[in-house]
Design a protein around this motif. Structure first.
Motif, PDB file in Angstrom:
ATOM      1  N   ALA A 226       0.829  -1.202   0.000  1.00 47.76           N
ATOM      2  CA  ALA A 226       0.000   0.000   0.000  1.00 47.76           C
ATOM      3  C   ALA A 226       0.868   1.258   0.000  1.00 47.76           C
ATOM      4  O   ALA A 226       1.997   1.259   0.502  1.00 47.76           O
ATOM      5  CB  ALA A 226      -0.913  -0.003   1.218  1.00 47.76           C
ATOM      6  N   HIS A 227       0.335   2.317  -0.575  1.00 47.87           N
ATOM      7  CA  HIS A 227       1.020   3.612  -0.608  1.00 47.87           C
ATOM      8  C   HIS A 227       0.149   4.601   0.173  1.00 47.87           C
ATOM      9  O   HIS A 227      -0.948   4.960  -0.255  1.00 47.87           O
ATOM     10  CB  HIS A 227       1.202   4.063  -2.058  1.00 47.87           C
ATOM     11  CG  HIS A 227       2.009   5.321  -2.208  1.00 47.87           C
ATOM     12  ND1 HIS A 227       3.318   5.430  -1.820  1.00 47.87           N
ATOM     13  CD2 HIS A 227       1.665   6.533  -2.718  1.00 47.87           C
ATOM     14  CE1 HIS A 227       3.756   6.643  -2.082  1.00 47.87           C
ATOM     15  NE2 HIS A 227       2.776   7.340  -2.622  1.00 47.87           N
ATOM     16  N   SER A 228       0.618   5.025   1.352  1.00 46.87           N
ATOM     17  CA  SER A 228      -0.228   5.768   2.305  1.00 46.87           C
ATOM     18  C   SER A 228      -0.612   7.182   1.889  1.00 46.87           C
ATOM     19  O   SER A 228      -1.761   7.595   2.075  1.00 46.87           O
ATOM     20  CB  SER A 228       0.458   5.799   3.674  1.00 46.87           C
ATOM     21  OG  SER A 228       0.646   4.485   4.152  1.00 46.87           O
ATOM     22  N   PRO A 229       0.308   8.001   1.369  1.00 42.87           N
ATOM     23  CA  PRO A 229      -0.060   9.406   1.091  1.00 42.87           C
ATOM     24  C   PRO A 229      -1.251   9.519   0.143  1.00 42.87           C
ATOM     25  O   PRO A 229      -1.341   8.815  -0.864  1.00 42.87           O
ATOM     26  CB  PRO A 229       1.204   9.977   0.446  1.00 42.87           C
ATOM     27  CG  PRO A 229       2.308   9.105   0.932  1.00 42.87           C
ATOM     28  CD  PRO A 229       1.716   7.741   1.045  1.00 42.87           C
ATOM     29  N   SER A 230      -2.172  10.420   0.472  1.00 44.73           N
ATOM     30  CA  SER A 230      -3.343  10.607  -0.385  1.00 44.73           C
ATOM     31  C   SER A 230      -3.039  11.500  -1.580  1.00 44.73           C
ATOM     32  O   SER A 230      -3.676  11.388  -2.625  1.00 44.73           O
ATOM     33  CB  SER A 230      -4.492  11.209   0.433  1.00 44.73           C
ATOM     34  OG  SER A 230      -4.100  12.461   0.994  1.00 44.73           O
ATOM     35  N   PHE A 234      -0.437   7.465  -7.336  1.00 43.50           N
ATOM     36  CA  PHE A 234      -0.834   6.064  -7.257  1.00 43.50           C
ATOM     37  C   PHE A 234      -1.115   5.694  -5.809  1.00 43.50           C
ATOM     38  O   PHE A 234      -0.691   6.381  -4.878  1.00 43.50           O
ATOM     39  CB  PHE A 234       0.244   5.142  -7.845  1.00 43.50           C
ATOM     40  CG  PHE A 234       1.544   5.140  -7.085  1.00 43.50           C
ATOM     41  CD1 PHE A 234       1.809   4.159  -6.135  1.00 43.50           C
ATOM     42  CD2 PHE A 234       2.511   6.115  -7.314  1.00 43.50           C
ATOM     43  CE1 PHE A 234       3.001   4.147  -5.434  1.00 43.50           C
ATOM     44  CE2 PHE A 234       3.714   6.105  -6.622  1.00 43.50           C
ATOM     45  CZ  PHE A 234       3.954   5.123  -5.679  1.00 43.50           C
ATOM     46  N   VAL A 235      -1.859   4.602  -5.614  1.00 43.35           N
ATOM     47  CA  VAL A 235      -2.266   4.210  -4.264  1.00 43.35           C
ATOM     48  C   VAL A 235      -1.520   2.982  -3.753  1.00 43.35           C
ATOM     49  O   VAL A 235      -1.616   2.639  -2.580  1.00 43.35           O
ATOM     50  CB  VAL A 235      -3.783   3.934  -4.205  1.00 43.35           C
ATOM     51  CG1 VAL A 235      -4.557   5.205  -4.484  1.00 43.35           C
ATOM     52  CG2 VAL A 235      -4.174   2.829  -5.191  1.00 43.35           C
TER      53      VAL A 235
END
Length: 483
Positions: A226-230, A234-235
């Motif tokens: 997962a990629h946390s920053p909103s 990309f996610v």
């Protein structure tokens, strides 16, 4: 080979280079025939010629060299125990390989070429290997996606035991009779070698018995990160986690021992895992699609190398793209062909294929290995929509398991069994048994249904999961714990 690699897209080439770097340097192979385990730092085994088991640790090196259908394997060990005991061993095995090209198999016969082993206990008692007779016969079934192998072992070791009593040197002979078997597999996603060995140790005091089960496994598994920053483009994305571990279990019975008559000793070594991030998919039309995780995994691996931002998950999957996907998923050895053969190729195998297409080599390899059938003598059927039956047949053929279906004349468990094409029935049966496909709620397999790109992605990911995990389960855990 370089010439054709250059034809691949920059994106696909980068992915292939990443994945190649993650392939284990060698097959999973149990270290010699003593039940030992090792990681990148240390080797460990248990010695049973004394009247109590001795655990040795230290350094082990393995080298292999193949020349003219002969494989030479050299093992060297320098070990010690906390009690001051020492073990040194050097053994060279020679395997004569016979390749049966038509049968797609390789047989080998292994003997010992040279040996040297000595154990020195803290009290100066020594065990010296005086004679070593060894024979192993193996067969490898070379299938497109996975190589399966099996072997049997018969050996005899004679040791000379030397110790002093009242300054007088006493010499005794110990004979170790060894029988066993090993099974294993190797594919692009991992390998497992499991060895089951029985030792009968005949000494002047009596006979001891040891049973050893040891397995070496290497695997590469896809995991979502997962990629946390909103505020990001990309996610999340996928990674390949590469692991390697060895487990061993000794069960022993030493009736003449005053200290440890029987028991079980377990050894376990794991190498540090490695992680490699893959490229991030950015399709705009799969955000809410049920097959989104499957599509993204396959794109990250380069199995799908779409240049568009739209994947069209509900469109029909075409025969050429599915064939290419299977070939890329298992890294079919398309790059091994001699360059001079490629230079003489003036036209494609079928009129609807293009030799200038960088993916042509995957289809050609799949055809040559019998994974897929052409539409007719002139056309491959590249742009035909592929059915579930056709797709499953390609996958099961790549595994080489279609022959494990029952004797012809059987019926599958599906209510639409009569609609399954005869040519695909064995593959449908096997795929169902392996958990690669499921029936619908009415217990129909819908063999003739055209696969959408989303459903084809699901099938390919299940195929990858089988290669990553199910084979390891079958070749290690089922044997070691449930045999």
């Amino acid at each position: 080979m370089i010439k054709y690699l250059k034809k691949l897209s920059i994106q696909l080439l980068a992915i292939l280079l990443v994945l190649t770097a993650l392939i284990p340097a060698a097959n999973a192979n149990v270290i010699e025939y003593s039940g030992g385990v090792m990681d990148e730092y240390e080797y460990e085994e248990v010695f049973f010629l004394y009247d109590i088991p001795i655990k040795f640790t230290g350094k082990a090196t393995v080298t292999e060299k193949e020349n003219k259908n002969q494989l030479t394997s050299t093992y060297k060990f320098t070990l010690a125990s906390p009690d001051g005991h020492k073990l040194t061993r050097s053994v060279v095995y020679v395997s004569d390989l016979t390749k049966h090209e038509v049968k797609g198999q390789t047989t080998s016969n292994t003997t010992v070429k040279s040996y040297n082993e000595k154990v020195t206990l803290a009290d100066k008692t020594t065990y010296t290997l005086a004679d070593y007779q060894f024979s192993q016969g193996s067969v490898v079934d070379n299938r497109p996606a996975t190589d399966y192998y099996s072997g049997n072992i018969i050996a005899r070791k004679i040791y000379k035991k030397s110790y002093k009593v009242d300054k007088k040197t006493i010499e005794e002979e110990i004979t170790v009779r060894i029988t066993g078997e090993n099974v294993g597999y190797q594919n692009f996603w991992g390998s497992t070698d499991t060895q089951l060995i029985d030792y009968e140790i005949v000494t002047p005091l009596g006979t001891a018995f040891v049973t050893n089960k040891v397995s070496d496994s290497k695997s590469r598994v896809l995991e979502y990160e997962a990629h946390s920053p909103s505020l990001s483009s990309f996610v999340g994305g996928n990674s390949v986690i590469s692991t390697s571990d060895m487990i061993s279990e000794y069960e022993y019975d030493i009736p003449y021992s005053h200290y440890a008559r029987s028991g079980t000793i377990n050894l376990n070594k794991k190498k540090s895992p490695t992680i490699e991030r893959l490229i991030v998919p950015k399709f705009r039309d799969i955000a809410k699609h049920w097959s989104k995780p499957n599509i993204e995994k396959l794109y990250s691996l380069g199995i799908f190398d779409e240049s568009s931002n739209f994947f069209s998950p509900d469109a029909a999957m075409k025969k050429d793209l599915f064939t290419i996907g299977v070939a890329k998923a298992v890294d079919l050895r398309v790059m091994e062909e001699k360059t001079n053969k490629r230079k003489t190729l003036k036209k494609p195998l079928f009129e609807d294929l293009d030799v200038k297409d960088p993916n042509y080599i995957y289809i050609e390899s799949a055809l040559n290995k019998g994974l897929v059938n052409p539409k007719n003598k002139e056309k491959f059927g590249a742009k035909d929509s592929i059915t579930r039956a056709e797709a499953v047949t390609i996958i099961v053929r790549s595994l080489g398991l279609e022959g494990r279906a029952p004797t012809p004349g059987y019926k599958t468990k599906f209510i639409d069994d009569n609609k399954i094409p005869n040519a695909a029935k064995d593959s449908i049966y096997i795929a169902s048994e392996l958990g690669l496909i499921d029936p619908d709620k009415k217990n129909r397999i819908n063999a003739n249904e055209v696969l959408t790109r989303g459903k084809a992605s699901q099938l390919l990911v299940r195929y990858l999961n089988f290669l990553e995990s199910d084979l390891k389960q079958n070749y290690r855990d089922d044997i070691l714990y449930f045999d």
